[in-house]
Enzyme design. Sequence first.
Site, PDB file in Angstrom:
ATOM      1  N   SER A 265      38.927  32.427  28.648  1.00 17.17           N
ATOM      2  CA  SER A 265      38.311  32.295  29.973  1.00 17.17           C
ATOM      3  C   SER A 265      38.368  33.614  30.732  1.00 17.17           C
ATOM      4  CB  SER A 265      39.094  31.242  30.761  1.00 17.17           C
ATOM      5  OG  SER A 265      38.756  31.293  32.126  1.00 17.17           O
TER       6      SER A 265
ATOM      7  N   TYR B 231      46.730  28.238  34.276  1.00 21.39           N
ATOM      8  CA  TYR B 231      45.572  28.046  33.386  1.00 21.39           C
ATOM      9  C   TYR B 231      45.204  29.373  32.711  1.00 21.39           C
ATOM     10  CZ  TYR B 231      40.760  27.698  31.864  1.00 21.39           C
ATOM     11  OH  TYR B 231      39.616  27.791  31.109  1.00 21.39           O
TER      12      TYR B 231
ATOM     13  N   LYS C 120      45.718  30.755  28.596  1.00 20.79           N
ATOM     14  CA  LYS C 120      44.672  31.324  27.733  1.00 20.79           C
ATOM     15  C   LYS C 120      45.090  32.711  27.226  1.00 20.79           C
ATOM     16  CE  LYS C 120      41.710  27.975  27.962  1.00 20.79           C
ATOM     17  NZ  LYS C 120      41.322  27.249  26.757  1.00 20.79           N
TER      18      LYS C 120
END
Length: 345
Positions: A127, A151, A155
């Site tokens: 991302s 988050y 990643k």
Amino acid sequence: MTEVVVPAVRQETILVVGGAGYIGSHMVKMLLDQGFRVVTLDNLATGHRQSVLGGDFVQGDVGDPLLLERLFTGYAFAGVMHFASHIQVGESVTDPAKYYRNNVSNTFVLLDAMRKYVVRHFIFSSSAAVYGEPLVVPITESHPKNPINPYGRSKWIIEEVLADYDLAYGLRSVCFRYFNAAGADPGGAIGECHTPETHLIPLVLMAASGRLPQVKLFGEDYDTPDGTCIRDYVHVNDLCQAHLLALERLLQGGGSAAYNLGNGGGFSVREVMAAAERVTGRKIPVVVAPRRAGDPARLVADASLAHRELGWRPQFSELEQIIRHAWQWEQKLAGVISEFGNKVR
Ligand code: UDP
């Protein structure tokens, strides 16, 4: 007489983890259209069984080593694509354990199975969140990685792990740093269906179809021309096309890499709303709300590396076209909510 295009039959079987989700289901469809054999593994926590249009389907958790053992002994996978992750930035801040468990720990279980069964080709959904607050826009892949929430960190951790696994175990991977995935299958068969929905384009279209009374605009005091945040929207099929190119490259012996996937052009929230009004021919009720925590003013990709190295050429780069496909899907959803049960809000 209409010409029927029959795809070349491929020998390779691809495991698509999270193939019942938004991007994963479009990937499954594209792989099938290309003649690959596809196995989808999805626990259906957020995905939809009816979005998986073909191939074999296995319901279960990617963090379940016994299930993976059965899967990897049952099939000889040529490659694995991993789309299954939790994606809500706000929730990752309030419940980081959920994010590290699913996005990180469960990925280790998958990578362990790949090592054990010598499956060496891995495509990972990363991302733009790995960059954090951008220092320079458009963002190139070499931009510093300073994720500002669990988050984004989940990643980036996996990206770093993959670099180590390449060196140590010869596991070749391609990490795709998605900017704002949007749109839907051009044929209208599948599309985006999150619960709760947090993404701008589906929310705007839900307000247009009447499934929502209004859409909130999170902040109009940013340092941008119209004061609203700028994002790089990229069509879900174009994302999948890049995965296909990366898969071919890995299968032909290509090395590991990481690429931004975006259109390189930004649109403000106000511009998205105006485009949605043009596409739908409807007035969209908007209320201005305070800024949402953690939203950078501007996120735009420099995706020239994917263009150069993979030969990636986005087919649906126009914002209105992206919204048109999403609108086609939203109208279908608005008509068949019961088919998706109470998962649709
Ligand atoms: N946004 C908004 N109202 C909403 C949802 C999103 O104004 O109901 C804004 C959000 O603040 C951001 C942009 O739309 O500036 C894109 O947000 P989205 O959640 O779609 O993607 P993100 O950029 O967070 O990955």
